[in-house]
Design a protein around this motif. Structure first.
Motif, PDB file in Angstrom:
ATOM      1  N   SER A   1      36.312  33.947  36.129  1.00 41.71           N
ATOM      2  CA  SER A   1      37.669  33.403  36.197  1.00 41.71           C
ATOM      3  C   SER A   1      38.335  33.885  37.470  1.00 41.71           C
ATOM      4  O   SER A   1      38.345  35.087  37.760  1.00 41.71           O
TER       5      SER A   1
ATOM      6  N   ALA B   1      41.602  33.686  38.007  1.00 44.57           N
ATOM      7  CA  ALA B   1      42.858  34.331  37.617  1.00 44.57           C
ATOM      8  C   ALA B   1      42.625  35.761  37.143  1.00 44.57           C
ATOM      9  O   ALA B   1      43.353  36.692  37.526  1.00 44.57           O
ATOM     10  N   LYS B   2      41.603  35.975  36.291  1.00 45.72           N
ATOM     11  CA  LYS B   2      41.327  37.318  35.778  1.00 45.72           C
ATOM     12  C   LYS B   2      40.821  38.240  36.889  1.00 45.72           C
ATOM     13  O   LYS B   2      41.152  39.429  36.925  1.00 45.72           O
TER      14      LYS B   2
ATOM     15  N   ALA C   1      41.653  37.960  40.016  1.00 42.71           N
ATOM     16  CA  ALA C   1      42.832  38.272  40.827  1.00 42.71           C
ATOM     17  C   ALA C   1      43.624  39.408  40.212  1.00 42.71           C
ATOM     18  O   ALA C   1      44.113  40.305  40.913  1.00 42.71           O
ATOM     19  N   ASN C   2      43.742  39.402  38.890  1.00 38.70           N
ATOM     20  CA  ASN C   2      44.477  40.461  38.194  1.00 38.70           C
ATOM     21  C   ASN C   2      43.811  41.816  38.408  1.00 38.70           C
ATOM     22  O   ASN C   2      44.483  42.821  38.661  1.00 38.70           O
ATOM     23  N   GLU C   3      42.484  41.871  38.318  1.00 41.76           N
ATOM     24  CA  GLU C   3      41.776  43.145  38.499  1.00 41.76           C
ATOM     25  C   GLU C   3      41.810  43.607  39.947  1.00 41.76           C
ATOM     26  O   GLU C   3      41.768  44.807  40.222  1.00 41.76           O
TER      27      GLU C   3
ATOM     28  N   SER D   1      44.301  42.956  41.944  1.00 42.14           N
ATOM     29  CA  SER D   1      45.716  43.107  42.311  1.00 42.14           C
ATOM     30  C   SER D   1      46.109  42.185  43.466  1.00 42.14           C
ATOM     31  O   SER D   1      46.844  42.586  44.388  1.00 42.14           O
TER      32      SER D   1
ATOM     33  N   THR E   1      46.774  37.622  44.299  1.00 40.04           N
ATOM     34  CA  THR E   1      47.107  36.367  43.628  1.00 40.04           C
ATOM     35  C   THR E   1      45.851  35.518  43.446  1.00 40.04           C
ATOM     36  O   THR E   1      44.873  35.658  44.210  1.00 40.04           O
ATOM     37  N   PRO E   2      45.840  34.603  42.457  1.00 34.76           N
ATOM     38  CA  PRO E   2      44.705  33.672  42.315  1.00 34.76           C
ATOM     39  C   PRO E   2      44.477  32.852  43.577  1.00 34.76           C
ATOM     40  O   PRO E   2      43.331  32.538  43.916  1.00 34.76           O
TER      41      PRO E   2
END
Length: 298
Positions: free
Chosen positions: A22, A24-25, A27-29, A31, A33-34
């Protein structure tokens, strides 16, 4: 730029997305943006001249080329991280990193620490706490751990350091003077437990022949919090007697039942083999063992 070496940031992003599946996921890890992840993957694909992902609505998957690339790169950043940790562990100018339970650090190690500093003024040591019996030696660069009940792991070397005893403890005025060990219905609702030593009440119950419903009572993250709760009159904790000498001396805690059977609780110094090459390891272990000998004579 070396034509065989794509941008490392793009490779790192690719591996993260490939593992998670993913944008999006990932990008979260990472830090970011997607959109930043998407740009990084597009740049890498442009560099390589092939598509790495099939992009569907709310779903991505590796292309054939992407899967081949991912299989070859999947562990490369883990290997880089471990190689860096290993290099740091081999440096002679870095501190010896010691991990132990908060209660052991505060009650046993720190009160004796000045003895070590006085005799080894040039030694560099760093102490970190753990709430787990499983120490990430390689991952966190920890050199040794001081833990109870953890001998026998074939990956590490264990040296028995000291034997302590498990006893029920509470505020001196918590139980009525006439309370007997066997009067469990009068006090077992007041059991205090800690997550780091979840089986202590079961061991005590079996050794003393006292049937207890150890699902009763209240739980705390670590032993220090559990002891504080007992000193506040919240209930009866199962404690390590040798770590509570100050609480006993100040009359903040007392052994709840004087006729209880003592349970031996050994502590071990556990470390990877390579720790023995650290310049401060041997003097620190010798000092620990000397402090145990001194304590046993008092």
């Amino acid at each position: 730029m070396d034509p065989g070496l794509p941008p490392l940031n793009g490779l790192r992003t690719f591996v993260k997305v490939g593992r998670i599946g993913s944008f999006a996921k990932a990008a979260n890890e990472l830090s970011v943006t997607p959109a930043a992840v998407s740009r990084s993957i597009h740049s890498l694909e442009a560099y390589l001249g092939c598509k790495l992902f099939h992009r569907m609505h709310r779903h991505i998957s590796l292309t054939r080329e992407g899967q081949i690339y991912f299989d070859n790169l999947n562990d490369i950043f883990d290997r880089i991280r471990l190689a860096t940790l290993d290099l740091n562990q081999q440096r002679t100018d870095r501190p010896l990193i010691i991990s132990a339970y908060p209660s052991f650090i505060v009650s046993w190690l720190v009160p004796r620490w000045s003895h070590y500093v006085q005799s080894h003024p040039d030694a560099q040591l760093r102490i970190v706490t753990t709430l787990s019996h499983d120490i990430p030696f390689e991952e966190k660069g920890i050199d040794l751990a001081i833990l109870s009940g953890r001998a026998g792991d074939p990956r590490y070397i264990s040296t028995r350091l000291l034997d302590t005893t498990l006893v029920p403890v509470c505020r001196p005025d918590y139980l009525p003077p006439e309370t007997l060990l066997g009067d469990t219905e009068d006090w077992q609702d007041a059991l205090l437990h800690c997550d780091t030593r979840p089986n202590d009440w079961d061991q005590w119950s079996e050794a003393n022949g006292v049937p207890l419903d150890t699902s009763r009572g209240q739980w705390f993250e670590n032993a220090s919090m559990m002891y504080e709760a007992a000193m506040s009159g919240l209930g009866i904790a199962i404690g390590i007697e040798e770590l509570l000498s100050r609480e006993f001396a100040s009359n903040r805690l007392a052994v709840a039942f004087r006729d209880n059977v003592e349970i031996v609780c050994p502590f071990y110094v556990i470390r990877p083999k390579k720790t023995e090459g650290h310049p401060f390891f041997r003097t620190f272990l010798d000092w620990l063992q000397d402090e145990v000998r001194k304590s046993s004579k008092t």
